[in-house]
Every structure is written in C-alpha cells, then in structure tokens.
Design an enzyme around this catalytic site. Structure first.
Site: not given
Ligand code: AMP
Length: 177
Positions: A61, A98
């Site tokens: 993006r 994460e």
C-alpha cells in the site's frame, strides 16, 4: 488539508484479518480522485523543500502514494518488498512481529550515499515494519531519512512514533485515537 474528506472515505473493517483488529482500509481512499488529490497536495506541501531524491514505498500500500509523490517531487521511486519478490541482488532486514518474524528487501543498487530518502506507507501501528525499512535504508549510508504515513493509529496502546524515535523524521496525515 481536508481531514474530514479523508476520514469519511476511509473504510473500517472490524475483526480483519483476525478478531479484535480494526482494519483501516485505504482502498476506499485510493479509489476516490478527490482523496488522492488531497493527500498528494498535502504530502507535496510537507516535502517540496526537503530535497528528496528517492521515495521508498513499503509493499504494497506504500507503492500507491509513494509513486505519485516521487513523480511530484522529481524523485526516483524504490520498492521495499517482501522476500523473494525482487529479481536482482538485495539487502534484507529481518524484524520481529507480534507473532514470529518477517523480512523486507531492497535492491542493492536502489540507493546511493548522496540520496535523501522519504519512506512512505499507508499506516503506522507498532512501527515494526517502518523501523525495519528505516534500518534497511540507513544501511546505504544515505544523507537523511524521512517517513510519511497516511494514518497513525494511537488506539490500544500503539506507540509506533515512539518506537521509531529519532531514527527518522516522521509525518502523518491522519491520527486515529
Ligand atoms: P506496524 O509494523 O505494526 O506499524 O504495522 C504497519 C503495517 O501493517 C502497515 O503496512 C499497514 O498496512 C499494516 N497494518 C497494521 N495494522 C493495520 C490496521 N489496523 N489497519 C490496516 N493496516 C494495518
């Protein structure tokens, strides 16, 4: 800049890609020509005097506004991609997410020491991917590194700006608390 126009055209998708994540979908900004114009004008205003020679877009993006901005600033455009996507020799950076690890790559001939670089991505959350891109760009000993994001997420304890710290000068168009 017309923040209301941008915020009203940004789509929120709850629980994507996993439960608990509020996904900020910039595809609804990119499909609206007024939003593209608004974002471009603001980014040009921010960086027109910074002497940017290369804009680095983070896959995928970051490629959209990154390429538009490169053209408007008279700079080159460089792709920072996921592993195995770039065909020539690359520099790579592994970074922690994460859950598990990820890698990003840039062609070894993409940047030079006299470059002033602007890294562009759609969104700043933990700052992990942006910091990896900053480290990768800095491995080319470039003169200066700037970072721009359309959205800065500050909700749920996210502190991407603090994570990046003074390793690059950051700007964001929209902050979402
Ligand atoms: P981070 O590395 O945690 O700062 O995450 C930033 C990257 O993950 C960007 O490339 C974003 O496109 C994507 N991302 C992370 N969280 C979100 C979210 N809530 N909505 C949309 N994209 C996100």
């Amino acid at each position: 800049m017309n923040k209301e126009l941008l915020l009203s055209n940004l789509r929120n998708i709850p629980d994507f890609p996993i439960p608990g994540i509020q996904f900020k979908d910039v595809s609804t900004l990119f499909k609206n020509p007024l939003c593209i114009k608004e974002m471009t004008e603001e980014m040009v205003r921010l960086y027109k005097d910074a002497g940017i020679t290369k804009v680095v877009g983070i896959e995928s993006r970051g490629f959209v506004m990154g390429a538009i901005l490169a053209e408007r600033l008279g700079a080159g455009f460089v792709m920072c991609r996921k592993p195995g996507k770039l065909p020539a020799d690359t520099k790579r950076k592994e970074y922690g997410k994460e859950y598990g690890k990820d890698v990003i790559e840039i062609h070894t001939d993409a940047l030079e020491p006299d470059d002033v670089v602007l890294i562009q991505d759609d969104l700043l959350a933990t700052g992990g991917s942006a910091k990896a891109a900053i480290d990768l760009v800095k491995a080319f000993n470039v003169k200066k590194v700037y970072c721009n994001f359309i959205i800065e997420l500050r909700c749920e304890g996210l502190k991407g700006r603090e994570f990046i710290g003074d390793s690059a000068e950051i700007s964001t168009l929209l902050t979402i608390d």
